[in-house]
Design an enzyme around this catalytic site. Structure first.
Site, PDB file in Angstrom:
ATOM      1  CE1 TYR A  19     -21.316   2.827 -14.046  1.00  0.00           C
ATOM      2  CE2 TYR A  19     -19.862   3.118 -12.483  1.00  0.00           C
ATOM      3  CZ  TYR A  19     -20.220   2.782 -13.702  1.00  0.00           C
ATOM      4  OH  TYR A  19     -19.162   2.734 -14.533  1.00  0.00           O
TER       5      TYR A  19
ATOM      6  CE  LYS B 282       1.055  -3.239  11.120  1.00  0.00           C
ATOM      7  NZ  LYS B 282       0.752  -3.551  12.477  1.00  0.00           N
TER       8      LYS B 282
HETATM    9  C1  LIG Z   1       0.727  -2.892  13.552  1.00  0.00           C
HETATM   10  C2  LIG Z   1       1.223  -3.259  14.785  1.00  0.00           C
HETATM   11  C3  LIG Z   1       1.768  -2.373  15.901  1.00  0.00           C
HETATM   12  C4  LIG Z   1       1.756  -0.977  15.434  1.00  0.00           C
HETATM   13  O1  LIG Z   1       0.149  -0.279  16.030  1.00  0.00           O
HETATM   14  P1  LIG Z   1      -0.071   1.136  15.858  1.00  0.00           P
HETATM   15  O2  LIG Z   1      -1.623   1.181  16.284  1.00  0.00           O
HETATM   16  O3  LIG Z   1      -0.231   1.442  14.371  1.00  0.00           O
HETATM   17  O4  LIG Z   1       0.841   1.949  16.751  1.00  0.00           O
HETATM   18  C5  LIG Z   1       2.339  -2.627  16.983  1.00  0.00           C
HETATM   19  N1  LIG Z   1       2.597  -4.047  17.250  1.00  0.00           N
HETATM   20  C6  LIG Z   1       2.018  -4.992  16.286  1.00  0.00           C
HETATM   21  C7  LIG Z   1       2.128  -6.342  16.614  1.00  0.00           C
HETATM   22  C8  LIG Z   1       1.360  -4.577  15.174  1.00  0.00           C
HETATM   23  O5  LIG Z   1       1.015  -5.666  14.431  1.00  0.00           O
END
Ligand SMILES: *Cc1c(COP(=O)(O)O)cnc(C)c1O
Length: 362
Positions: A256, A37
């Site tokens: 800044y 994702k």
């Molecule tokens: C993002 C996600 C993962 C992966 O998690 P990691 O900690 O990056 O291994 C697994 N399951 C779901 C539902 C997620 O949203």
């Protein structure tokens, strides 16, 4: 427009090596879903997924259907799981691209069931169970909703059941509570359907620390990209270069808000990287980078496109390469280390830098 002087090098061999280490450290025969994702946590969804499919990963996890479509267009033929289900109106897209949604409401099942019936196709779905995350999923004790789903499903195959663990990093107690709740629902569904389901619960923190959480499949995200356990290979390496070095007098203020005042005459370097590139403003006066194997500190506020550093003890010139995160020779700057200086986690830093910068694959 991408920053022309700062880029992310993506090490696809390291990625595949991480998949191998993950497979070795979980129960034999457990399938691995690669979570890709958010553009593969900023590493680039198409390149990452193609490399992982070639290396024999068992499936892919995306947050949204649209990401699944991108994967199909990139030629991915493995199962693709849509972790956040779908919204009304997206049923056709799911069916057309053969994506497996993790559904979390009876209404969703009805919509998809009806559309599948109309089109005379059968697609797979997994049921997502909320066992303590408080996000998406049928509540673990809501048997009314689950029964309704079982009764209403005519044109779909329920092939899996999933949950998500909320506190594996810090609470063994609660993780075990969640696993127990999940096993109960899993048992209920399997006995009602009279067949085995693909059960999955564990993300990186969970599968490395709780072997009993592996079930049939694990969902690996951050570990594929090299974080979450020692011994993995960081996949993203961000490099920039010095674009200016000049000596400023004792008492001169940098950037800044004039939050940093030089304690003595100092060579101040300027890097063409800033918060527009995902290098958080929280790293003002606290981050560090690597030049010629030496640690060099950020001084003053990080600005949109530039960051200033104190060049004390390094002999470097305009044009020299600078390591922002990752590895260069023997120098290593962990994304987790820099993220923690910015009060966040490696996930966020990788996503934000990787999605803003130009990526070079090797
Ligand atoms: C993002 C996600 C993962 C992966 O998690 P990691 O900690 O990056 O291994 C697994 N399951 C779901 C539902 C997620 O949203």
């Amino acid at each position: 427009m991408n920053n022309p002087y700062t880029y992310a090098r993506i090490d696809l061999k390291g990625l595949v090596r991480n998949l191998t280490s993950i497979k070795k450290s979980i129960r034999k025969g457990t399938a691995v879903m690669a979570v890709v994702k958010s553009d593969a946590y900023g590493h680039g969804i198409a390149a990452v997924s193609t490399a992982l499919e070639r290396a024999g990963v068992d499936g892919f996890g995306v947050a949204f259907i649209q990401e699944g479509v991108v994967l199909r267009q990139a030629g991915i033929s493995s199962p693709i799981y849509v972790l956040s289900g779908f919204q009304p109106g997206e049923e056709d897209m799911l069916i057309d691209h053969n994506l497996v949604p993790l559904v979390y409401s009876a209404g969703q099942v009805e919509l998809l069931d009806r559309e599948s019936g109309k089109r005379n196709v059968r697609r797979n779905i997994h049921l997502k169970i909320d066992t303590g995350m408080g996000r998406l999923g049928f509540l673990y004790d809501d048997m009314t909703a689950l029964n309704r789903v079982l009764e209403k499903t005519k044109n779909l195959n329920i092939t899996g059941v999933a949950t998500h663990i909320s506190d594996a990093h810090d609470s063994a107690y609660f993780t075990k509570v969640q696993i127990k709740r999940f096993q109960k629902v899993q048992g209920f569904l399997e006995s009602r359907l009279s067949r085995r389901l693909i059960s999955h619960a564990a993300n990186t923190d969970t599968f490395f620390n709780y072997p009993e959480s592996c079930f049939d499949m694990v969902r690996a995200g951050i570990s594929l990209y090299g974080y979450g356990r020692k011994g993995l290979t960081p996949v993203m390496h961000v490099f920039s270069k010095l674009i200016s070095v000049k000596t400023l007098k004792k008492g001169y203020a940098v950037s800044y808000g004039r939050t940093y005042r030089l304690k003595k005459d100092t060579a101040v370097g300027v890097l063409p990287v800033g918060y527009a590139d995902g290098y958080s403003r929280m790293l003002s006066n606290t981050g560090f980078v690597g030049i010629k194997g030496k640690k060099v500190y950020v001084i003053g506020r990080v600005t949109m496109n530039h960051t200033m550093i104190d060049m004390k003890g390094v002999n470097a010139r305009v044009g020299d390469k600078v390591l922002i995160i990752g590895k260069d020779g023997t120098m290593y700057i962990g994304a987790d280390q820099i993220a923690s200086l910015a009060s966040t986690i490696s996930y966020e830093l990788l996503c934000s830098m990787g999605s803003s910068l130009k990526r070079i694959y090797e």
